[in-house]
Design a protein around this motif. Sequence first.
Motif, PDB file in Angstrom:
ATOM      1  N   UNK A  27     -37.793   4.736  16.332  1.00  0.00           N
ATOM      2  CA  UNK A  27     -38.204   4.817  14.915  1.00  0.00           C
ATOM      3  C   UNK A  27     -37.099   4.347  14.000  1.00  0.00           C
ATOM      4  N   UNK A  28     -35.896   4.843  14.291  1.00  0.00           N
ATOM      5  CA  UNK A  28     -34.758   4.437  13.431  1.00  0.00           C
ATOM      6  C   UNK A  28     -34.572   2.929  13.502  1.00  0.00           C
ATOM      7  N   UNK A  29     -34.562   2.402  14.722  1.00  0.00           N
ATOM      8  CA  UNK A  29     -34.363   0.959  14.894  1.00  0.00           C
ATOM      9  C   UNK A  29     -35.454   0.172  14.167  1.00  0.00           C
ATOM     10  N   UNK A  30     -36.685   0.646  14.315  1.00  0.00           N
ATOM     11  CA  UNK A  30     -37.814  -0.045  13.692  1.00  0.00           C
ATOM     12  C   UNK A  30     -37.643  -0.144  12.189  1.00  0.00           C
ATOM     13  N   UNK A  31     -37.364   1.006  11.579  1.00  0.00           N
ATOM     14  CA  UNK A  31     -37.320   0.969  10.110  1.00  0.00           C
ATOM     15  C   UNK A  31     -36.126   0.151   9.628  1.00  0.00           C
ATOM     16  N   UNK A  32     -35.013   0.247  10.360  1.00  0.00           N
ATOM     17  CA  UNK A  32     -33.851  -0.578   9.978  1.00  0.00           C
ATOM     18  C   UNK A  32     -34.207  -2.050  10.062  1.00  0.00           C
ATOM     19  N   UNK A  33     -34.877  -2.413  11.161  1.00  0.00           N
ATOM     20  CA  UNK A  33     -35.243  -3.804  11.358  1.00  0.00           C
ATOM     21  C   UNK A  33     -36.234  -4.271  10.284  1.00  0.00           C
TER      22      UNK A  33
END
Lengths: 245, 120
Positions: A19-25
Amino acid sequence: MLKKQHWAIPITLVFLLMGILFSLQFQAQNRISSELSMQKTENLIAMVRDLSEKRQKLASEIVDLNGNLRTQMKSVQDESELFISLNEELTKIQTVTGANTLEGPGLEILIDKQMPILYVDIIHIVNELWASGAEAIAINDYRITQDTSIFYAENEQNMSITVDNNNLTYPIIIKAIGDPNNLDKGLTMPGGIMDNLSLYRAYPIISKVDLLTIKGRNRSFMYYFLNEYKPAEKPADTASPALKT
Amino acid sequence: MWVLPVFGLLIGIVLGSTLTFQIPLIYVKYMSIAVLASLDSVFGGIRSVLEERFDGTVLLSGFFTNALLAALLAYLGDRLGVDLYYAAVFAFGVRLFQNLAAIRHKLLLQYRSKKNRQLR
């Protein structure tokens, strides 16, 4: 149940990180689409064309506005020049009509009560002063202007000299602004007015002064009959073709 | 059963969007490949759960090493002038779809066996 617990925690952890990676991306990708250096070349070319057109328009606007500014400045300058020249003209006219107070180097002539002097002598002195280049003359602070009259008035006791119908009190002081040396020479030259006066044992005291002040006249000019002359306009051109026909 | 992971995913998304940290734009490319790798790991994890051969250590180590290695390889490829980026995209993409297919198969099988059991 134990089995579930066994896998649930790592999976949850991995999902959290996902989730963190997704939103950062997501955020980064959004920024990319608005970043100039990441744009497609065709878009960049279109943008450059648009912007350069805009720039050209603005540049021509600047030129226009500069032109406007220049003309405005010029008109302001013209106005101020006109104002200055009008002021100069006013000062000249005031000097001629005696409306303003003047100062400058000149001559002071003092005439005492004992001296046997007539109004004609005063006239001669004033004429001589004008002739020797005096620029402004006053007798006992009565400014000599174009309509000044010098005469005499008498009553039972005595006779007095008048300037513009004002009795002169002694000592009479004649002030003249001009080149002091020229004025002095004009008065004291052999055979001149001073020579003549000495025949009658009248010796007016002449002194050169570095800075004289002559007050303006306190009368105003009044005209009842005067009008400025304006040449009549030539007969209109429409008359001549009428004659021809 | 799947409530906890989904909850974790939601928390992660919220956490990520509230983070003020921004990835420099030059690294966005490598970040994307890392995301792809981690996505593959996650689906692999799900698959292994369904196939009942799950191992938490394998999943976590796979998650991190795959993501890091993918990003590193893409970066190295850029340095060397070889587009390893596409290789990584291809590899992880293929694996991703394989995992998805396996998950689908497994779910279908489970569904059918459940149905059969009910029918019997």
